[in-house]
Design a protein around this motif. Structure first.
Motif, PDB file in Angstrom:
ATOM      1  N   ARG A 116      -1.484   1.663 -14.612  1.00  0.00           N
ATOM      2  CA  ARG A 116      -2.155   0.486 -14.051  1.00  0.00           C
ATOM      3  C   ARG A 116      -3.665   0.720 -13.955  1.00  0.00           C
ATOM      4  NH1 ARG A 116       1.087  -1.348  -8.687  1.00  0.00           N
ATOM      5  NH2 ARG A 116      -0.981  -2.184  -8.266  1.00  0.00           N
ATOM      6  N   MET A 117      -4.063   1.941 -13.567  1.00  0.00           N
ATOM      7  CA  MET A 117      -5.494   2.264 -13.495  1.00  0.00           C
ATOM      8  C   MET A 117      -6.147   2.076 -14.856  1.00  0.00           C
ATOM      9  SD  MET A 117      -5.125   5.658 -11.082  1.00  0.00           S
ATOM     10  CE  MET A 117      -6.617   6.421 -11.682  1.00  0.00           C
ATOM     11  N   GLY A 118      -5.462   2.567 -15.884  1.00  0.00           N
ATOM     12  CA  GLY A 118      -5.991   2.450 -17.238  1.00  0.00           C
ATOM     13  C   GLY A 118      -5.976   1.013 -17.751  1.00  0.00           C
ATOM     14  N   GLY A 119      -5.207   0.158 -17.087  1.00  0.00           N
ATOM     15  CA  GLY A 119      -5.162  -1.253 -17.450  1.00  0.00           C
ATOM     16  C   GLY A 119      -6.185  -2.072 -16.675  1.00  0.00           C
ATOM     17  N   GLY A 120      -7.003  -1.392 -15.855  1.00  0.00           N
ATOM     18  CA  GLY A 120      -8.061  -2.080 -15.131  1.00  0.00           C
ATOM     19  C   GLY A 120      -7.642  -2.617 -13.775  1.00  0.00           C
ATOM     20  N   ASP A 121      -6.478  -2.196 -13.297  1.00  0.00           N
ATOM     21  CA  ASP A 121      -5.966  -2.691 -12.016  1.00  0.00           C
ATOM     22  C   ASP A 121      -6.560  -1.881 -10.870  1.00  0.00           C
ATOM     23  OD1 ASP A 121      -4.523  -3.292  -9.753  1.00  0.00           O
ATOM     24  OD2 ASP A 121      -2.553  -3.186 -10.724  1.00  0.00           O
ATOM     25  N   LEU A 122      -7.527  -2.463 -10.165  1.00  0.00           N
ATOM     26  CA  LEU A 122      -8.201  -1.739  -9.077  1.00  0.00           C
ATOM     27  C   LEU A 122      -7.276  -1.464  -7.896  1.00  0.00           C
ATOM     28  CD1 LEU A 122     -11.851  -3.102  -8.676  1.00  0.00           C
ATOM     29  CD2 LEU A 122     -11.116  -0.841  -9.441  1.00  0.00           C
ATOM     30  N   ASN A 123      -6.214  -2.292  -7.740  1.00  0.00           N
ATOM     31  CA  ASN A 123      -5.240  -2.037  -6.660  1.00  0.00           C
ATOM     32  C   ASN A 123      -4.634  -0.645  -6.807  1.00  0.00           C
ATOM     33  OD1 ASN A 123      -5.307  -4.848  -5.662  1.00  0.00           O
ATOM     34  ND2 ASN A 123      -4.364  -5.288  -7.636  1.00  0.00           N
ATOM     35  N   ALA A 124      -4.490  -0.218  -8.066  1.00  0.00           N
ATOM     36  CA  ALA A 124      -3.892   1.092  -8.322  1.00  0.00           C
ATOM     37  C   ALA A 124      -4.819   2.222  -7.877  1.00  0.00           C
ATOM     38  CB  ALA A 124      -3.543   1.235  -9.796  1.00  0.00           C
ATOM     39  N   PHE A 125      -6.148   1.952  -7.865  1.00  0.00           N
ATOM     40  CA  PHE A 125      -7.079   2.975  -7.384  1.00  0.00           C
ATOM     41  C   PHE A 125      -6.916   3.155  -5.870  1.00  0.00           C
ATOM     42  CE2 PHE A 125      -9.744   4.199 -10.974  1.00  0.00           C
ATOM     43  CZ  PHE A 125      -9.364   3.242 -11.910  1.00  0.00           C
ATOM     44  N   VAL A 126      -6.580   2.070  -5.181  1.00  0.00           N
ATOM     45  CA  VAL A 126      -6.254   2.177  -3.750  1.00  0.00           C
ATOM     46  C   VAL A 126      -4.985   3.018  -3.603  1.00  0.00           C
ATOM     47  CG1 VAL A 126      -5.663   0.904  -1.653  1.00  0.00           C
ATOM     48  CG2 VAL A 126      -7.303  -0.070  -3.277  1.00  0.00           C
ATOM     49  N   GLY A 127      -4.019   2.751  -4.503  1.00  0.00           N
ATOM     50  CA  GLY A 127      -2.795   3.555  -4.516  1.00  0.00           C
ATOM     51  C   GLY A 127      -3.108   5.022  -4.738  1.00  0.00           C
TER      52      GLY A 127
END
Lengths: 370, 68
Positions: A116-127
């Motif tokens: 998800r991080m590699g897909g640009g999903d910033l929520n995953a960076f919170v994860g």
């Protein structure tokens, strides 16, 4: 990176393979940012076998079968297959449940988090922040002497339990698919062709076995021993996915808004992954690693995977899992998604369980010495 | 001697790390029973300036760490 910066080439190869495989499987039909997700796919199997009735997440994911069999075959080839078990199996079962519920609150295992991080999903960076916090909590207890105690050599039957279960599931899904429940809509209905998924996952499983690839091990070893070997695999997956998405035209910048099968309820993204990090450190490896060890004949990891399966069923039966952000096609009203109150209570309860398990497995003598 | 047989990662490395930090031994014998533990202990020991010799007997490994 200090003196201990020797990176095993197999970790880099495995990381690259996971990244490419994930992009390929998504291209061929798997849900977005879900080329691989151990939590989601075990959850889908729980659904397909009727352990839960969430109609949108039911499918016998061949990736899970392939990962186990790939690891099994590689471990036979390298003579590493060993039937071992007996290290606190019931506690591992419960930890497997906890990790699964935490992952489904966030909507992804650590592997999908990186994807998800590699897909640009910033929520995953919170994860990721939560994951790191969870790992640090786990390390704190490891340093205090936490241990689920040793395993023992057991009969080959125990070691074959998971590989044979995987073969049986595969035979059944090919021979009599009508006994399973398959989603007609939602993520469960989206999948790459069965044999492609199976073959790709077997290659990934074999490489993961060879390289010991583990999402939680990467950060744990870096913090505890300044050993960046496994963490390099984590990095390679992220870069491969990011570059791949850019090349394939799937990348639309980094954002928290309306990411595929993800919610923007950040506190719960964080806390879900704290559980996954903490629980995985106690277990000695992330959900992917548990599958791989189960393929190598480790009965304790097999029990953990069965615990994950039950945890996934509970997560949906008791409405603990996160629901994805959505945009109403008619009214254009945006819903950030998140988790229900039952899920919030479950998260709080799991923290109590993790703390109890962590404290109770510190030997008293060691406690004084530390 | 550190007997880490039957323990899964990262316990063997944690035990070796504790022993190395506490007593700074010039020689240390470590027993493990999985190849992955041999790899992990070797990586750690090498980083601490030890040379590692490994003997395998009946699927178990005896590792001898010696200060280089």
């Amino acid at each position: 990176m200090g003196k201990n910066s020797k990176i095993n080439i197999w970790v880099l190869i495995a990381g690259l393979a996971v990244g490419v495989a994930s992009l390929l499987l998504t291209f061929l039909g798997n849900p977005k940012n879900m080329g691989f997700c151990i939590a989601c796919f075990v959850r889908d199997i729980a659904g397909a076998t009727g352990l839960h009735q969430a109609a949108v997440v039911q499918y016998v994911r061949p990736e899970i079968i392939g990962l186990i069999l790939g690891s099994f075959i590689m471990s036979l080839a390298t003579k590493e297959f060993k039937a071992k078990a007996g290290s606190s199996p019931a506690v591992r079962f419960i930890l497997g449940m906890c990790v699964m519920i935490g992952a489904l609150v966030f909507l992804g295992c650590p592997l999908r988090m990186v994807i998800r991080m590699g897909g640009g999903d910033l929520n995953a960076f919170v994860g990721l922040a939560g994951f790191a916090i969870g790992i640090l909590i786990g390390i704190f207890f490891l340093k205090k002497g936490f241990s689920l105690k040793r395993n023992y050599t057991v009969t080959t039957t125990e070691g074959l339990a998971m590989p044979i279960s995987a073969v049986v599931l595969l035979v059944l899904v090919i021979a009599v698919p009508s006994i399973f429940i398959f989603s007609e809509m939602g993520p469960g209905s989206m999948h790459a062709p069965l044999f492609v998924s199976l073959a790709v996952a077997m290659v990934v499983g074999a490489l993961a076995q060879k390289s010991r690839l583990c999402m939680v091990g990467g950060m744990r070893d870096a913090v505890m021993f300044r050993d960046f070997n496994l963490l390099s695999g984590f990095g390679v997956i992220f870069v491969t996915i990011l570059v791949g998405n850019i090349i394939l035209g799937n990348f639309n910048g980094f954002s928290t808004y309306l990411q595929p099968i993800a919610h923007a309820s950040q506190l719960w993204n964080l806390l879900g992954m704290v559980i996954v990090g903490w629980g995985s450190v106690l277990l000695g490896g992330c959900p992917l690693r548990q599958l791989i060890l189960a393929g190598e004949g480790n009965g304790d990891s097999s029990v953990t995977v069965f615990g994950m399966l039950v945890g996934a069923a509970f997560a949906h039966n008791f409405k603990l899992a996160g629901s994805a952000a959505s945009l109403d096609p008619e009214t254009q009203v945006y819903n950030a998604g998140g988790i229900a109150n039952t899920g919030k209570v479950a998260v709080a309860f799991i923290f109590v369980v993790l703390l109890f398990v962590s404290v109770m497995n510190i030997p008293k003598l060691e406690k004084k010495a530390a | 001697m550190v007997d880490a047989r039957g323990l899964s990662c990262p316990m063997p490395v944690v035990m070796v790390q504790k022993e190395v930090n506490a007593n700074k031994p010039s020689e240390l014998e470590v027993l493990v029973d999985a190849k992955v533990c041999v790899e992990n202990v070797t990586r750690y020991a090498t980083s601490q300036g030890y040379k590692v010799e490994v003997k395998e007997v009946d699927g178990e490994f005896s590792m001898m760490l010696k200060k280089a």
